[in-house]
Design a protein around this motif. Sequence first.
Motif, short mmCIF file in Angstrom:
data_model
loop_
_atom_site.label_atom_id
_atom_site.label_comp_id
_atom_site.label_asym_id
_atom_site.label_seq_id
_atom_site.Cartn_x
_atom_site.Cartn_y
_atom_site.Cartn_z
N GLN A 228 0.81 -1.22 0.00
CA GLN A 228 0.00 0.00 0.00
C GLN A 228 0.85 1.27 0.00
OE1 GLN A 228 -3.33 1.05 -0.10
NE2 GLN A 228 -3.56 -0.99 -0.98
N LYS A 229 2.07 1.17 0.50
CA LYS A 229 2.90 2.38 0.57
C LYS A 229 3.16 2.98 -0.81
CE LYS A 229 5.04 2.32 5.07
NZ LYS A 229 6.22 2.72 5.84
N PRO A 230 3.64 2.22 -1.80
CA PRO A 230 3.80 2.82 -3.13
C PRO A 230 2.50 3.36 -3.71
CG PRO A 230 4.98 0.74 -3.00
CD PRO A 230 4.14 0.84 -1.76
N VAL A 231 1.39 2.66 -3.45
CA VAL A 231 0.09 3.10 -3.96
C VAL A 231 -0.27 4.46 -3.38
CG1 VAL A 231 -2.39 2.60 -4.00
CG2 VAL A 231 -0.74 0.75 -4.35
N ARG A 232 -0.11 4.60 -2.06
CA ARG A 232 -0.47 5.85 -1.41
C ARG A 232 0.50 6.98 -1.80
NH1 ARG A 232 -5.20 6.04 -0.85
NH2 ARG A 232 -4.81 7.94 0.35
N ILE A 233 1.76 6.65 -1.94
CA ILE A 233 2.75 7.68 -2.34
C ILE A 233 2.40 8.21 -3.73
CG2 ILE A 233 5.16 8.03 -3.02
CD1 ILE A 233 5.86 5.99 -0.75
N TRP A 234 2.10 7.31 -4.66
CA TRP A 234 1.74 7.74 -6.01
C TRP A 234 0.45 8.54 -6.00
CZ3 TRP A 234 4.08 7.96 -10.61
CH2 TRP A 234 3.28 8.24 -11.73
N SER A 235 -0.52 8.09 -5.21
CA SER A 235 -1.81 8.78 -5.14
C SER A 235 -1.65 10.21 -4.66
CB SER A 235 -2.77 8.02 -4.21
OG SER A 235 -3.04 6.73 -4.70
N ARG A 236 -0.73 10.43 -3.72
CA ARG A 236 -0.54 11.75 -3.14
C ARG A 236 0.43 12.63 -3.92
NH1 ARG A 236 -1.51 12.52 2.25
NH2 ARG A 236 -0.67 14.61 1.84
N THR A 237 1.44 12.03 -4.53
CA THR A 237 2.51 12.83 -5.14
C THR A 237 2.53 12.76 -6.66
OG1 THR A 237 4.22 11.09 -5.18
CG2 THR A 237 3.92 12.30 -3.11
N GLY A 238 2.03 11.67 -7.24
CA GLY A 238 2.13 11.48 -8.68
C GLY A 238 3.56 11.24 -9.14
N ARG A 239 4.43 10.85 -8.21
CA ARG A 239 5.85 10.65 -8.51
C ARG A 239 6.35 9.35 -7.86
NH1 ARG A 239 7.51 14.91 -12.02
NH2 ARG A 239 6.57 16.86 -11.29
N ARG A 240 7.36 8.77 -8.50
CA ARG A 240 8.15 7.79 -7.80
C ARG A 240 9.15 8.55 -6.93
NH1 ARG A 240 9.13 2.28 -9.53
NH2 ARG A 240 7.77 1.71 -11.28
N PRO A 241 9.41 8.08 -5.72
CA PRO A 241 10.40 8.78 -4.89
C PRO A 241 11.81 8.57 -5.44
CG PRO A 241 9.65 6.79 -3.78
CD PRO A 241 8.78 6.97 -5.00
N LEU A 242 12.63 9.57 -5.26
CA LEU A 242 14.05 9.46 -5.60
C LEU A 242 14.83 8.94 -4.40
CD1 LEU A 242 16.18 10.01 -7.81
CD2 LEU A 242 16.45 12.30 -6.84
N VAL A 243 14.33 9.27 -3.20
CA VAL A 243 14.93 8.80 -1.95
C VAL A 243 13.82 8.15 -1.13
CG1 VAL A 243 16.08 9.46 0.20
CG2 VAL A 243 16.69 10.61 -1.95
N ALA A 244 14.10 6.98 -0.58
CA ALA A 244 13.14 6.31 0.30
C ALA A 244 13.90 5.75 1.49
CB ALA A 244 12.41 5.19 -0.43
N CYS A 245 13.30 5.89 2.67
CA CYS A 245 13.97 5.45 3.89
C CYS A 245 12.99 4.75 4.81
CB CYS A 245 14.59 6.66 4.61
SG CYS A 245 15.56 6.23 6.06
N GLY A 246 13.37 3.56 5.27
CA GLY A 246 12.53 2.79 6.18
C GLY A 246 13.38 1.98 7.13
N ASN A 247 12.74 1.06 7.86
CA ASN A 247 13.49 0.25 8.82
C ASN A 247 12.95 -1.15 9.00
OD1 ASN A 247 11.15 1.18 10.49
ND2 ASN A 247 12.28 0.16 12.12
N ALA A 248 11.91 -1.53 8.24
CA ALA A 248 11.27 -2.81 8.50
C ALA A 248 10.82 -3.48 7.20
CB ALA A 248 10.08 -2.62 9.44
N ASN A 249 10.39 -4.73 7.33
CA ASN A 249 9.94 -5.49 6.16
C ASN A 249 8.79 -4.80 5.44
OD1 ASN A 249 11.83 -7.42 6.88
ND2 ASN A 249 10.34 -8.76 7.87
N GLY A 250 7.93 -4.12 6.20
CA GLY A 250 6.80 -3.43 5.59
C GLY A 250 7.20 -2.27 4.71
N ASP A 251 8.47 -1.85 4.79
CA ASP A 251 8.97 -0.75 3.96
C ASP A 251 9.58 -1.22 2.64
OD1 ASP A 251 8.34 1.30 5.87
OD2 ASP A 251 10.08 0.66 7.03
#
Length: 313
Positions: A228-251
């Motif tokens: 769901q994270k890529p789906v929500r990011i695209w829905s809000r920004t209309g972009r693929r991120p250039l930088v992404a940062c997380g800490n867990a499997n869900g990221d």
Amino acid sequence: MSVHPDLPSWNDTPTRQAIIGFVHAATDEHGPAFVPPAERVAVFDNDGTLWSEKPIPVQLDFTLSRLARLAEHDPALAAREPYRAAIERDYRWLGQALVKHYHGDESDLKVLMRAVETAFKNQGVEEFAAEVSGWLRDAVHPVLKRPYLSCGYAPMTDLLRYLEAKGFTTYIASGGDRDFMRPFAERIYGVPPERVIGSALGLDFDDQAEDTRLIYKSHTEFFDDGPQKPVRIWSRTGRRPLVACGNANGDIPMLRFARTGERTGLRLLILHDDGEREFAYTAGAEDALARAQTHGWTVVSMKDDWASVYGDR
């Protein structure tokens, strides 16, 4: 170790050099890796990435207080999870529910989510925000014994400011509730409410009174984790991120999303390996760490790469 003036809470390590090098390449107008400012989107998970998430995420601690109050008025709830855990402050059960989720077992998380949905039904969004802000004014981390509002990671705030100075637009993209994060995200991280992406209960528009209200329904509209994270990011920004940062499997899906075709993104994975200044754990991050190893993601060691964790230590 010396520190870079743009990242004062970071040690001068290969990790810091990788970040600086990537940003320099992306912002060099005459270089082959140049990325126009409009496409410089950076997304960050919150719990365990921007602030501490152990022994349980801060939002769960807030929710425990609400569930415990509900159980006080309905003793039949007291023997059931997660109300029992709320009353007894059983961080172990709650923590294991999240670890099981990261390993694909949703059973306990579903039990927790159903209780959360019921707990905030028909509450107005402004009323909820005020409750969150009021609780955070006095809430203290149960282990670190510092206010939750001072549990944000100074190196990550430095990174947010550094990226913004280089023309990046920063977003929070978290499995945590969007409306829980919005009241404090700007104060702690400098990220305004409109750039906070997260899970959310459904909303209804209530115009029965003289004033209008948005109130929560008793079901989750979306859970912003995993795919769901890529789906929500695209829905809000209309972009693929250039930088992404997380800490867990869900990221993992969010981190994988920060790449397309020949354009390589900067994928940062926070490794909690500092048991003295914070917590040392890898549970719920095993798959992400393995993928970082095989795919060349940048692993950030809290112990080695951060000169301080909270700014004061």
